[in-house]
Design a protein around this motif. Structure first.
Motif, PDB file in Angstrom:
ATOM      1  N   UNK A 151       0.806  -1.223   0.000  1.00  0.00           N
ATOM      2  CA  UNK A 151       0.000   0.000   0.000  1.00  0.00           C
ATOM      3  C   UNK A 151       0.839   1.274   0.000  1.00  0.00           C
ATOM      4  N   UNK A 152       2.157   1.129   0.202  1.00  0.00           N
ATOM      5  CA  UNK A 152       3.023   2.300   0.223  1.00  0.00           C
ATOM      6  C   UNK A 152       4.461   1.835   0.004  1.00  0.00           C
ATOM      7  N   UNK A 153       5.360   2.772  -0.166  1.00  0.00           N
ATOM      8  CA  UNK A 153       6.751   2.438  -0.390  1.00  0.00           C
ATOM      9  C   UNK A 153       7.616   3.671  -0.133  1.00  0.00           C
ATOM     10  N   UNK A 154       8.920   3.439   0.003  1.00  0.00           N
ATOM     11  CA  UNK A 154       9.878   4.538   0.110  1.00  0.00           C
ATOM     12  C   UNK A 154      11.245   4.023  -0.311  1.00  0.00           C
ATOM     13  N   UNK A 155      12.140   4.953  -0.635  1.00  0.00           N
ATOM     14  CA  UNK A 155      13.519   4.598  -0.965  1.00  0.00           C
ATOM     15  C   UNK A 155      14.365   4.693   0.292  1.00  0.00           C
ATOM     16  N   UNK A 192       8.951  -1.718   0.581  1.00  0.00           N
ATOM     17  CA  UNK A 192       7.515  -1.828   0.336  1.00  0.00           C
ATOM     18  C   UNK A 192       6.781  -2.050   1.660  1.00  0.00           C
ATOM     19  N   UNK A 193       5.707  -1.319   1.886  1.00  0.00           N
ATOM     20  CA  UNK A 193       4.918  -1.432   3.111  1.00  0.00           C
ATOM     21  C   UNK A 193       3.589  -2.086   2.761  1.00  0.00           C
ATOM     22  N   UNK A 194       3.247  -3.150   3.501  1.00  0.00           N
ATOM     23  CA  UNK A 194       1.991  -3.842   3.209  1.00  0.00           C
ATOM     24  C   UNK A 194       0.846  -3.330   4.087  1.00  0.00           C
ATOM     25  N   UNK A 195      -0.320  -3.879   3.868  1.00  0.00           N
ATOM     26  CA  UNK A 195      -1.524  -3.441   4.580  1.00  0.00           C
ATOM     27  C   UNK A 195      -1.508  -3.806   6.063  1.00  0.00           C
ATOM     28  N   UNK A 196      -0.513  -4.568   6.505  1.00  0.00           N
ATOM     29  CA  UNK A 196      -0.371  -4.888   7.922  1.00  0.00           C
ATOM     30  C   UNK A 196       0.783  -4.106   8.555  1.00  0.00           C
ATOM     31  N   UNK A 197       1.237  -3.073   7.849  1.00  0.00           N
ATOM     32  CA  UNK A 197       2.283  -2.166   8.331  1.00  0.00           C
ATOM     33  C   UNK A 197       3.652  -2.829   8.414  1.00  0.00           C
ATOM     34  N   UNK A 228       2.359 -13.949  -1.332  1.00  0.00           N
ATOM     35  CA  UNK A 228       2.575 -12.781  -2.171  1.00  0.00           C
ATOM     36  C   UNK A 228       1.767 -11.606  -1.639  1.00  0.00           C
ATOM     37  N   UNK A 229       2.184 -10.422  -2.076  1.00  0.00           N
ATOM     38  CA  UNK A 229       1.444  -9.197  -1.783  1.00  0.00           C
ATOM     39  C   UNK A 229       1.192  -8.498  -3.113  1.00  0.00           C
ATOM     40  N   UNK A 230      -0.052  -8.203  -3.392  1.00  0.00           N
ATOM     41  CA  UNK A 230      -0.403  -7.506  -4.623  1.00  0.00           C
ATOM     42  C   UNK A 230      -0.010  -6.031  -4.489  1.00  0.00           C
ATOM     43  N   UNK A 231       0.565  -5.480  -5.546  1.00  0.00           N
ATOM     44  CA  UNK A 231       0.938  -4.065  -5.542  1.00  0.00           C
ATOM     45  C   UNK A 231      -0.331  -3.252  -5.821  1.00  0.00           C
ATOM     46  N   UNK A 232      -0.678  -2.339  -4.906  1.00  0.00           N
ATOM     47  CA  UNK A 232      -1.914  -1.581  -5.123  1.00  0.00           C
ATOM     48  C   UNK A 232      -1.740  -0.583  -6.269  1.00  0.00           C
ATOM     49  N   UNK A 233      -2.840  -0.087  -6.756  1.00  0.00           N
ATOM     50  CA  UNK A 233      -2.864   0.787  -7.931  1.00  0.00           C
ATOM     51  C   UNK A 233      -2.018   2.041  -7.736  1.00  0.00           C
TER      52      UNK A 233
END
Length: 155
Positions: free
Chosen positions: A86-90, A101-106, A137-142
């Motif tokens: 659901x989010x990401x950063x460098x 990569x940050x998933x929906x469970x933080x 797996x984790x789906x990459x959100x839109x």
């Protein structure tokens, strides 16, 4: 920071699910919907700490999903991927910039050889997923997908 140290710090302790061999105890009415929400008997599980606990013992074996502990193994249902990015950063490391990569469970995962980007067909489209541990797996959100596409256009 060293890339290996960052990876260990982000992932924390992952249980050795592959080494546990508990008896199969049947199915439980838990469904992980395509939007990443967990449901028990049709009711959303709203306690994030409980979902995180279940997620720690989730494993995929032969295209089926199980909650696995040293004492028992129960089958659950998953509509698509059990998690969403659901989010990401460098992050800067000694080896260069890495995508976190940050998933929906933080939880945070590095996009690397251990967690590569995959393309899977879904509804006659190729969609990006992040490979996680234990076959998950984790789906990459839109939103994340379009942010990455914008960066790729600039390079």
């Amino acid at each position: 920071m060293n890339l290996s140290a960052l990876s260990l710090q982000l992932e924390g302790a992952i249980p050795p699910l592959d080494t546990w061999d508990p008896p199969y105890c049947g199915e439980i009415d838990i469904l992980i919907k395509a939007d990443g929400t967990w449901h028990y008997h049709g009711t959303p599980i709203t306690r994030l700490r409980l979902v995180k606990l279940f997620a720690k013992v989730l494993i995929k074996e032969h295209d089926e999903y199980f909650l696995k502990t040293p004492a028992e193994k129960v089958k659950i249902s998953v509509e698509d991927a059990p998690f969403l990015i659901v989010n990401w950063y460098l992050s800067q490391t000694e080896q260069g910039d890495v995508i976190c990569c940050i998933d929906n469970l933080e939880r945070t995962f590095l996009l690397n050889q251990s967690h590569p980007l995959l393309l899977r067909e879904s509804n006659q489209q190729l969609l990006p997923y992040l490979q996680l541990h234990h076959g998950l797996t984790a789906k990459i959100n839109r939103t994340t997908y379009y942010q990455w596409a914008e960066i790729a256009k600039q390079v």
